[in-house]
Enzyme design. Structure first.
Site, PDB file in Angstrom:
ATOM      1  N   LYS A  70      66.363   4.988  85.546  1.00 27.45           N
ATOM      2  CA  LYS A  70      65.739   5.433  84.304  1.00 27.45           C
ATOM      3  C   LYS A  70      66.523   6.592  83.737  1.00 27.45           C
ATOM      4  O   LYS A  70      66.901   7.509  84.476  1.00 27.45           O
ATOM      5  CB  LYS A  70      64.292   5.898  84.614  1.00 27.45           C
ATOM      6  CG  LYS A  70      63.513   6.307  83.388  1.00 27.45           C
ATOM      7  CD  LYS A  70      62.843   5.126  82.751  1.00 27.45           C
ATOM      8  CE  LYS A  70      62.288   5.441  81.375  1.00 27.45           C
ATOM      9  NZ  LYS A  70      63.315   5.421  80.307  1.00 27.45           N
ATOM     10  N   LYS A  94      65.077  14.637  88.737  1.00 27.88           N
ATOM     11  CA  LYS A  94      63.972  14.906  87.792  1.00 27.88           C
ATOM     12  C   LYS A  94      62.801  13.948  88.039  1.00 27.88           C
ATOM     13  O   LYS A  94      61.650  14.364  88.156  1.00 27.88           O
ATOM     14  CB  LYS A  94      64.498  14.731  86.354  1.00 27.88           C
ATOM     15  CG  LYS A  94      63.561  15.212  85.280  1.00 27.88           C
ATOM     16  CD  LYS A  94      64.100  14.890  83.877  1.00 27.88           C
ATOM     17  CE  LYS A  94      65.441  15.520  83.618  1.00 27.88           C
ATOM     18  NZ  LYS A  94      65.890  15.336  82.212  1.00 27.88           N
ATOM     19  N   LYS A 106      71.924   7.379  83.343  1.00 27.56           N
ATOM     20  CA  LYS A 106      72.207   7.966  82.022  1.00 27.56           C
ATOM     21  C   LYS A 106      73.282   7.146  81.345  1.00 27.56           C
ATOM     22  O   LYS A 106      74.115   6.521  82.013  1.00 27.56           O
ATOM     23  CB  LYS A 106      72.725   9.397  82.200  1.00 27.56           C
ATOM     24  CG  LYS A 106      72.579  10.244  80.953  1.00 27.56           C
ATOM     25  CD  LYS A 106      71.160  10.704  80.807  1.00 27.56           C
ATOM     26  CE  LYS A 106      70.952  11.787  79.805  1.00 27.56           C
ATOM     27  NZ  LYS A 106      69.673  12.478  80.055  1.00 27.56           N
ATOM     28  N   THR A 190      58.424  15.946  75.684  1.00 29.11           N
ATOM     29  CA  THR A 190      59.301  16.884  76.389  1.00 29.11           C
ATOM     30  C   THR A 190      58.872  18.324  76.075  1.00 29.11           C
ATOM     31  O   THR A 190      58.697  19.150  76.972  1.00 29.11           O
ATOM     32  CB  THR A 190      60.783  16.653  76.039  1.00 29.11           C
ATOM     33  OG1 THR A 190      61.063  15.259  76.168  1.00 29.11           O
ATOM     34  CG2 THR A 190      61.703  17.432  76.949  1.00 29.11           C
ATOM     35  N   ASN A 221      64.299  17.444  68.600  1.00 28.80           N
ATOM     36  CA  ASN A 221      63.034  16.944  69.151  1.00 28.80           C
ATOM     37  C   ASN A 221      62.463  17.894  70.200  1.00 28.80           C
ATOM     38  O   ASN A 221      61.299  18.308  70.122  1.00 28.80           O
ATOM     39  CB  ASN A 221      63.278  15.548  69.742  1.00 28.80           C
ATOM     40  CG  ASN A 221      62.052  15.036  70.465  1.00 28.80           C
ATOM     41  OD1 ASN A 221      61.895  15.254  71.663  1.00 28.80           O
ATOM     42  ND2 ASN A 221      61.159  14.410  69.737  1.00 28.80           N
ATOM     43  N   SER A 349      57.727   8.638  79.213  1.00 23.80           N
ATOM     44  CA  SER A 349      58.443   7.357  79.219  1.00 23.80           C
ATOM     45  C   SER A 349      57.841   6.429  80.268  1.00 23.80           C
ATOM     46  O   SER A 349      57.708   5.222  80.057  1.00 23.80           O
ATOM     47  CB  SER A 349      59.923   7.565  79.551  1.00 23.80           C
ATOM     48  OG  SER A 349      60.652   7.873  78.394  1.00 23.80           O
TER      49      SER A 349
HETATM   50  N1  GLU Z   1      66.656  11.785  77.923  1.00 15.28           N
HETATM   51  C1  GLU Z   1      65.473  12.357  78.495  1.00 15.28           C
HETATM   52  C2  GLU Z   1      65.818  13.188  79.714  1.00 15.28           C
HETATM   53  O1  GLU Z   1      66.907  13.671  79.857  1.00 15.28           O
HETATM   54  C3  GLU Z   1      64.393  11.321  78.741  1.00 15.28           C
HETATM   55  C4  GLU Z   1      64.763  10.205  79.659  1.00 15.28           C
HETATM   56  C5  GLU Z   1      63.760   9.068  79.700  1.00 15.28           C
HETATM   57  O2  GLU Z   1      62.726   9.182  79.055  1.00 15.28           O
HETATM   58  O3  GLU Z   1      64.051   8.099  80.392  1.00 15.28           O
HETATM   59  O4  GLU Z   1      64.983  13.461  80.531  1.00 15.28           O
END
Ligand code: GLU
Length: 416
Positions: A70, A94, A106, A190, A221, A349
């Site tokens: 993810k 995370k 990523k 976030t 955002n 998410s």
């Molecule tokens: N891009 C966001 C992060 O760095 C969200 C990632 C997601 O929702 O999968 O945490």
């Protein structure tokens, strides 16, 4: 300005430190040492002027012991393989620190979106999803927004993936528009998560948030919802900056009209009742909470000595370099690490993905209650590890994350 910076190495060193502090099984460290895979792709895009341009992109899948990979996809001139690998690893930790059943991934496309038309961006987005389609899937790897991508981009991804599969699969990405199975509260999540972590940290460290002064770098955002949520909590937002410049008012700035102004003019610059402030000046402001909510590597060995806040709360991914981290800690500044502070996004998410799997959608209140629960619990778990040992909150967060990863690896039989 930019010296070579080894993003992945920086994350590996954090893991090393946490592993030593918790006596982690070396096999677990070995399994986390390199990402499972990184796919490099070349995406040809027909530009508006009729020529073809090829963009390079990456999807890195770091680890999936806890569940499907993810993580977001960013469009940025510096989103190279090393950065994407490091950000994928951050996602592994995370997701683990907040207890989500996801691994870490990523994606990045090397491009400057400000130079692309909307039509070109759409063709690039669709091309990138086609290129990484063989390795993603609703149960394999689920992308999401990140820097310079948003719900609109996710809409193109979903549509392109539906065409490739010949079937509609909303769970292939999160952060989608509501009309396509997006979740209420995802866009705000976030920033909302940052607020919950700040609220709990204030309880833990005894900071009165009523009138507490906050400076925020970034008003996209993450920065804008962080500002709004902290403002609603009673904090005083004294400075906000974006890439074009910043605004300062020691009596406080209302982020709501500021966002409207920024949407009209594309920058916070020149907002009424404020004085201009540069990004560097903002980072050096005397305040209670400094929140980097933009790009990585903003607090460095060059400017860390100037930081005069009580806390740094990392709403961005990797905003503090390791040298700066040491300087901040020597100065007695608490750093609430990225993998905890900004985990609200991926947590929402997860809720979106669950709703997609059920094909049943929750009211906003439910999302928010669950988000509050996850973030609050994660904060206290990290705080517990922090209290137990003489370590930073960052290392404490890694200890919690690594503990969960180790347990899952054992349960799967990856380590004995
Ligand atoms: N891009 C966001 C992060 O760095 C969200 C990632 C997601 O929702 O999968 O945490």
């Amino acid at each position: 300005m930019s010296q070579p910076y080894h993003h992945y190495e920086v994350v590996s060193q954090l893991v090393e430190k946490a592993a030593a502090a918790m006596h982690l099984d070396p096999q677990v460290k070995e399994l986390l040492r390199e990402p499972v895979r990184t796919l490099t792709v070349s995406v040809p895009v027909k530009m508006d002027n009729g020529t073809v341009k090829v963009f390079q992109g990456f999807r890195c899948q770091h680890n999936d012991v806890l569940g499907p990979f993810k993580g977001g996809i960013r469009f940025h001139p510096e989103a190279d393989e090393d950065e994407v690998k490091a950000l994928a690893a951050l996602m592994t930790y995370k997701c683990s620190v907040v207890g989500l059943p996801f691994g870490g991934a990523k994606g990045g496309v090397l491009c400057d979106p400000s130079e692309l038309s909307t039509a070109e961006l759409e063709r690039l987005s669709r091309g990138f999803i086609r290129a990484i389609a063989p390795i993603i899937g609703p149960d394999r790897d689920i992308p999401a927004p990140d820097i310079n991508t948003n719900a609109k981009t996710m809409g193109w991804f979903v549509d392109e993936y539906a065409q490739i599969q010949g079937a509609y699969r909303p769970g292939i990405v999160t952060g989608k528009p509501l009309a396509l199975g997006g979740s209420k509260g995802r866009t705000e999540a976030t920033g909302r998560g940052v607020m919950y972590v700040v609220r709990e940290a204030a309880r833990a460290f005894g900071l009165d948030l009523e009138g507490a002064t906050v400076a925020i770098q970034g008003f996209g955002n993450v920065g804008s919802y962080t500002a709004k949520n902290l403002h609603d909590l009673g904090c005083k937002i004294i400075a906000i900056a974006d890439i074009f410049g910043g605004v300062y008012n020691p009596d406080g700035i209302d982020p709501y009209p500021l966002k409207e102004y920024e949407q009209e003019t594309r920058s916070v610059k020149g907002f009424s009742d404020t004085n201009p402030i540069s990004n560097e000046e903002l980072l050096a402001l005397e305040c209670d909470i400094l929140i980097p909510a933009a790009l990585g590597n903003q607090i460095t060995k060059e400017n860390a000595a100037n930081v005069r806040s009580k806390w740094v709360v990392e709403a961005a991914n990797g905003p503090t370099t390791p040298e700066a981290d040491v300087i901040l800690s020597q100065k007695g500044i608490f750093v609430v690490p990225d993998i905890l502070a900004n985990a609200g996004g991926v947590t929402a998410s997860y809720f979106e993905w669950v709703q997609n799997n059920y094909n049943y959608y929750w009211p906003e209140e439910e999302i928010d209650n669950r988000l509050e629960q996850v973030m609050t619990q994660a904060f206290w778990e990290v705080y517990g590890a922090y209290k137990e040992k003489d370590i930073t909150l960052r290392i404490a967060a890694y200890i919690v994350a690594l503990g969960r990863l180790e347990e899952a690896m054992r349960a799967r039989g990856w380590v004995v």
